[in-house]
Design a protein around this motif. Sequence first.
Motif, PDB file in Angstrom:
ATOM      1  N   HIS A 193     142.956  88.002 116.989  1.00 17.79           N
ATOM      2  CA  HIS A 193     142.031  86.936 116.630  1.00 17.79           C
ATOM      3  C   HIS A 193     141.690  86.013 117.794  1.00 17.79           C
ATOM      4  O   HIS A 193     140.666  85.324 117.759  1.00 17.79           O
TER       5      HIS A 193
ATOM      6  N   ARG B  79     136.127  87.421 119.014  1.00 15.54           N
ATOM      7  CA  ARG B  79     135.444  86.159 118.684  1.00 15.54           C
ATOM      8  C   ARG B  79     133.944  86.233 118.932  1.00 15.54           C
ATOM      9  O   ARG B  79     133.175  85.517 118.293  1.00 15.54           O
TER      10      ARG B  79
ATOM     11  N   PRO C 150     135.764  84.316 111.526  1.00 15.77           N
ATOM     12  CA  PRO C 150     136.519  84.393 110.265  1.00 15.77           C
ATOM     13  C   PRO C 150     136.375  83.126 109.424  1.00 15.77           C
ATOM     14  O   PRO C 150     135.991  82.061 109.917  1.00 15.77           O
TER      15      PRO C 150
ATOM     16  N   THR D 266     139.929  79.931 111.167  1.00 12.07           N
ATOM     17  CA  THR D 266     140.231  80.181 112.570  1.00 12.07           C
ATOM     18  C   THR D 266     141.740  80.235 112.766  1.00 12.07           C
ATOM     19  O   THR D 266     142.463  79.348 112.300  1.00 12.07           O
TER      20      THR D 266
END
Length: 199
Positions: free
Chosen positions: A41, A47, A52, A55
């Motif tokens: 992530h 990113r 999402p 975060t």
Amino acid sequence: MTDIREPQPIPLATGLHGHGLTLRPWDPESATDVDAWLRGHLDPEFRRWNTPLRTITDTAGARASLEGKRADVAAGRAMAFCVTDTADGAVLGQIGVNMIDHVLSFARVGYWVLPEARGRHVATRALLLAARWAFDEVGLHRLELGHALGHDASCRIAERCGFRYEGTLRDAMWETGRRDAFRDVHLHARLATDTEPAP
């Protein structure tokens, strides 16, 4: 008679094997899994193409996210697979069968691969395995795959796995790092009745 409106249990997949990969559930108690989820992530490439709902910036957030994924499995809403190398068990990425609708018999798939695992067709191989599981074990009829316009690598993966391009959805995804602006999405889909591509 079963009420089809109620969530159906998902067949627990303790390990799907094929194409040199093992797909298994993520473990929120595993430091290795939590670290891989966090690194995935935080990856700039992830990113760039994904924003999402929540975060994730630290270990606590990554663990909480994985606990949420486990709750989704228990509720029959989704299945998040940790993609690993069958030979050495190394975590390579993630593939999810999400938003499972047992009434309309469809779900949405999404995936990401850790930087060190790119260039090895990990997402392609994982998608083929996850799709077979969704069709054969869960009994779904349709799988949808959406990616941001311009994400050519994801487009190629979808096509290699038999997910036909069906059109462009306007403003169907958040812009990079924003929740107040949108971008277009390419929609691909594969049916259970479509021929499974060769790996």
